[in-house]
Design a protein around this motif. Structure first.
Motif, PDB file in Angstrom:
ATOM      1  N   ASP A 145      28.042  -6.712   5.924  1.00  0.00           N
ATOM      2  CA  ASP A 145      27.805  -8.098   6.308  1.00  0.00           C
ATOM      3  C   ASP A 145      26.393  -8.532   5.942  1.00  0.00           C
ATOM      4  O   ASP A 145      25.437  -7.749   6.042  1.00  0.00           O
ATOM      5  CB  ASP A 145      28.022  -8.279   7.821  1.00  0.00           C
ATOM      6  N   ARG A 147      23.793 -11.240   7.191  1.00  0.00           N
ATOM      7  CA  ARG A 147      23.495 -12.210   8.250  1.00  0.00           C
ATOM      8  C   ARG A 147      22.190 -12.925   7.901  1.00  0.00           C
ATOM      9  O   ARG A 147      21.164 -12.273   7.671  1.00  0.00           O
ATOM     10  CB  ARG A 147      23.338 -11.497   9.606  1.00  0.00           C
ATOM     11  N   ILE A 148      22.275 -14.233   7.839  1.00  0.00           N
ATOM     12  CA  ILE A 148      21.072 -15.002   7.508  1.00  0.00           C
ATOM     13  C   ILE A 148      20.084 -14.884   8.671  1.00  0.00           C
ATOM     14  O   ILE A 148      20.386 -15.256   9.804  1.00  0.00           O
ATOM     15  CB  ILE A 148      21.404 -16.496   7.251  1.00  0.00           C
ATOM     16  N   LYS A 151      17.087 -19.119   8.844  1.00  0.00           N
ATOM     17  CA  LYS A 151      17.935 -20.261   8.438  1.00  0.00           C
ATOM     18  C   LYS A 151      17.116 -21.461   7.977  1.00  0.00           C
ATOM     19  O   LYS A 151      17.680 -22.442   7.501  1.00  0.00           O
ATOM     20  CB  LYS A 151      18.843 -20.675   9.607  1.00  0.00           C
ATOM     21  N   ASP A 152      15.802 -21.399   8.140  1.00  0.00           N
ATOM     22  CA  ASP A 152      14.955 -22.528   7.763  1.00  0.00           C
ATOM     23  C   ASP A 152      14.232 -22.328   6.437  1.00  0.00           C
ATOM     24  O   ASP A 152      13.573 -23.231   5.949  1.00  0.00           O
ATOM     25  CB  ASP A 152      13.891 -22.768   8.858  1.00  0.00           C
ATOM     26  N   SER A 156      17.235 -19.510   1.929  1.00  0.00           N
ATOM     27  CA  SER A 156      18.476 -19.238   2.685  1.00  0.00           C
ATOM     28  C   SER A 156      19.000 -20.455   3.436  1.00  0.00           C
ATOM     29  O   SER A 156      20.054 -20.383   4.085  1.00  0.00           O
ATOM     30  CB  SER A 156      18.228 -18.074   3.651  1.00  0.00           C
ATOM     31  N   ALA A 158      20.966 -23.532   4.525  1.00  0.00           N
ATOM     32  CA  ALA A 158      22.328 -24.021   4.267  1.00  0.00           C
ATOM     33  C   ALA A 158      23.271 -22.937   3.743  1.00  0.00           C
ATOM     34  O   ALA A 158      24.362 -23.237   3.278  1.00  0.00           O
ATOM     35  CB  ALA A 158      22.325 -25.201   3.294  1.00  0.00           C
ATOM     36  N   ILE A 159      22.875 -21.671   3.810  1.00  0.00           N
ATOM     37  CA  ILE A 159      23.791 -20.593   3.427  1.00  0.00           C
ATOM     38  C   ILE A 159      24.254 -19.890   4.705  1.00  0.00           C
ATOM     39  O   ILE A 159      23.443 -19.510   5.558  1.00  0.00           O
ATOM     40  CB  ILE A 159      23.113 -19.609   2.446  1.00  0.00           C
ATOM     41  N   GLU A 160      25.563 -19.754   4.835  1.00  0.00           N
ATOM     42  CA  GLU A 160      26.149 -19.149   6.033  1.00  0.00           C
ATOM     43  C   GLU A 160      26.221 -17.623   5.873  1.00  0.00           C
ATOM     44  O   GLU A 160      26.187 -17.106   4.756  1.00  0.00           O
ATOM     45  CB  GLU A 160      27.567 -19.691   6.241  1.00  0.00           C
ATOM     46  N   ASP A 161      26.363 -16.945   6.999  1.00  0.00           N
ATOM     47  CA  ASP A 161      26.605 -15.494   6.961  1.00  0.00           C
ATOM     48  C   ASP A 161      27.829 -15.219   6.088  1.00  0.00           C
ATOM     49  O   ASP A 161      28.781 -16.014   6.078  1.00  0.00           O
ATOM     50  CB  ASP A 161      26.897 -14.958   8.368  1.00  0.00           C
ATOM     51  N   PHE A 162      27.827 -14.105   5.370  1.00  0.00           N
ATOM     52  CA  PHE A 162      28.998 -13.803   4.550  1.00  0.00           C
ATOM     53  C   PHE A 162      29.196 -12.299   4.386  1.00  0.00           C
ATOM     54  O   PHE A 162      28.326 -11.504   4.737  1.00  0.00           O
ATOM     55  CB  PHE A 162      28.938 -14.504   3.183  1.00  0.00           C
ATOM     56  N   ARG A 221      27.755 -17.786  -2.988  1.00  0.00           N
ATOM     57  CA  ARG A 221      26.617 -17.678  -2.069  1.00  0.00           C
ATOM     58  C   ARG A 221      25.525 -16.789  -2.671  1.00  0.00           C
ATOM     59  O   ARG A 221      24.337 -17.071  -2.557  1.00  0.00           O
ATOM     60  CB  ARG A 221      27.081 -17.135  -0.718  1.00  0.00           C
TER      61      ARG A 221
END
Ligand SMILES: [Zn+2]
Length: 237
Positions: A145, A147-148, A151-152, A156, A158-162, A221
């Motif tokens: 996984d 995990r961002i 987030k600011d 990164s 606007a990119i979600e965890d993937f 992503r």
């Protein structure tokens, strides 16, 4: 007449602003010393908008540092140990003068004995012949996984965890002062997968761990993270 001159001046300024915005970022891609899926990697590179690149392969690529000119960003996707003292000095001067640096995947294994490289990158995959010492490791074809963590950050944002399917690295040294962008909770992966550094006011660097390929190279992503890293390293973000 005065109105015409002002009109022409405004047109001239707007045209130049437009040109500046469209100017592509020039990237030097350094490869070699480790195999990779060339078609998948360069299909990804070709898809990055507003970026133009040239590839230089090792062992010849390091000669670039003897007279480094012409690029906004250097993308390291090589894995080598050999570099001359003059080439090291050229790289160190380039970092001092200002350059964008993006390190992908196995580039963290390069130059086990060159601490300047480790410090600029922000970490090192440790290869130790002495088995009693810390030793990094790898594992292919793992689901893990991403995990961002920040987030600011412009990279990164606007990119979600993937989820990732790629190669993991474990037991990797990471400098405590990096700005962590992505982490993973996978028990055998290194804790942080991506980070950025402001090496000095003119040089920014980014490291991105996934990148063995080929599947990850097609992930939108991942492509966005790479593109954003290049933009940020070039002070365009
Ligand atoms: Zn790999």
């Amino acid at each position: 007449m005065k109105a015409l001159c002002i009109y022409l001046l405004i047109c001239f300024c707007l045209t130049n602003v437009g040109n500046a915005r469209q100017e592509k970022i020039s990237v030097l891609v350094i490869t070699g010393g480790h195999g990779f899926d060339r078609p998948a990697f360069f299909e990804m590179m070709d898809a990055l908008r507003n970026i133009e690149y040239k590839e230089l392969a090792q062992p010849e690529a390091n000669a670039y540092f003897l007279n480094p000119e012409g690029y906004d960003v250097i993308l390291f996707y090589d894995m080598v140990q050999e570099i001359s003292e003059a080439e090291k000095a050229g790289f160190e001067q380039l970092v001092k003068d200002g350059i964008g640096l993006v390190f992908l995947h196995h580039a963290i294994v390069s130059y086990q004995d060159w601490d300047f490289y480790r410090d600029v990158l922000g970490g090192r995959y440790i290869e130790n012949e002495d088995s009693t010492q810390m030793q990094s490791n790898y594992q292919h074809d793992v689901h893990y996984d991403a995990r961002i963590a920040d987030k600011d950050h412009p990279i990164s944002l606007a990119i979600e965890d993937f989820e990732i399917f790629d190669e993991i690295y474990g037991q990797v040294f990471i400098s405590p002062d990096v700005n962590v962008l992505i982490s993973s909770s996978h028990s055998e992966s290194m804790e942080h997968l991506m980070w950025s550094r402001e090496v000095n006011p003119k040089t920014r660097s980014v490291y991105l761990q996934p990148g063995h390929g080929p599947g990850i190279f097609a992930d939108s992503r991942y492509r966005n993270l790479l593109k954003n890293s290049i933009l940020w390293a070039a002070f365009r973000r």
